[in-house]
Design a protein around this motif. Sequence first.
Motif, short mmCIF file in Angstrom:
data_model
loop_
_atom_site.label_atom_id
_atom_site.label_comp_id
_atom_site.label_asym_id
_atom_site.label_seq_id
_atom_site.Cartn_x
_atom_site.Cartn_y
_atom_site.Cartn_z
N SER A 77 -52.68 -21.67 -13.36
CA SER A 77 -51.71 -20.69 -12.88
C SER A 77 -50.48 -20.68 -13.79
N PRO A 78 -50.01 -19.50 -14.22
CA PRO A 78 -48.87 -19.46 -15.14
C PRO A 78 -47.57 -20.00 -14.56
N ASN A 79 -47.47 -20.05 -13.24
CA ASN A 79 -46.23 -20.55 -12.61
C ASN A 79 -46.47 -21.83 -11.82
N VAL A 80 -47.46 -22.62 -12.24
CA VAL A 80 -47.81 -23.81 -11.47
C VAL A 80 -46.65 -24.79 -11.40
N THR A 81 -45.90 -24.96 -12.49
CA THR A 81 -44.81 -25.93 -12.44
C THR A 81 -43.70 -25.47 -11.50
N GLU A 82 -43.44 -24.17 -11.47
CA GLU A 82 -42.42 -23.65 -10.56
C GLU A 82 -42.84 -23.84 -9.11
N LEU A 83 -44.11 -23.62 -8.82
CA LEU A 83 -44.61 -23.80 -7.46
C LEU A 83 -44.49 -25.26 -7.02
N ILE A 84 -44.81 -26.17 -7.92
CA ILE A 84 -44.73 -27.58 -7.58
C ILE A 84 -43.28 -27.98 -7.32
N ARG A 85 -42.38 -27.55 -8.18
CA ARG A 85 -40.97 -27.90 -7.99
C ARG A 85 -40.43 -27.34 -6.68
#
Length: 281
Positions: free
Chosen positions: A140-148
């Motif tokens: 997912s291109p926004n995986v890090t944002e979702l995790i944060r």
Amino acid sequence: MQWAILLPQLSGEVRCDQFNVLLVLTVSLGEIKGLGAYATYTLADEKISFKVPDTVSSPSAATVSLAACTAWLALYSDRCLNIGRASKESVLIWGGSSSVAQFAIQLASIYGLNVVTTCSPRNFDLVKSLGAEHVYDYKSPNVTELIRKDVPDLKYVFDTIGNEDNSSGLAAKSGNPDCTLCTVRPGLVNTEGVPDTVKRVDVMIWTAFLKVVQYKGHEWPKSQRYRELGAELFENIPKWIAEGKFKPNAVHQMTGLKSVPEGFQLHRDGKISAKKVVYQI
């Protein structure tokens, strides 16, 4: 005590009918006097062996030792993430369907940690069944944002893949200055782009085997402390299996040494997912 059994064939694991014990040093070079393989008899330290329950096959048992101990040291040794087992902390395990990660998820869940992981959607159900609370598609291109967003208190990241293009380091940038990233790549390979605020460490399984390891200018000393930590793991594994808290990897079994190149090619082609290749010799 040492286990001594006849090694009729070269293999990654040996089952002794009398003791029903899986040996984890059967392919050791024998640097430790009195232990090792490549001889008529194979000797292994009982502290880093475990009794295989009758419900677990030899191929399944062969998936456990090195991968599970790697995960164990990464999570709980003071050289790596050093997570308090009663802390209820959150830990991101990057690459959740890999062999090491599957054991890491289970070993974290056993002690009540909040497990966050990434994998392909086809393996979501698997990692959830192992104990993961939060699961994300690693592509997912926004995986890090979702995790944060979902886990703002994240302080611990265990990267079980270590590729140049994975974003576990970015996910570690949670805004917490105490964040620690542990990689399976020796010498902190492929962590150069991790922010300076993140503490970087690596895990080396052989520290628990009382072996000094040198690799590309890096050295990992043998450690009695980590040997005892590993011994604790192997002592608990049969009990955890009986209680349904711990299970080996699924197996993709192949036969004969001639099948080894084929097994490597299956990995290169991306045809092995959430399984461990085991060769029956």
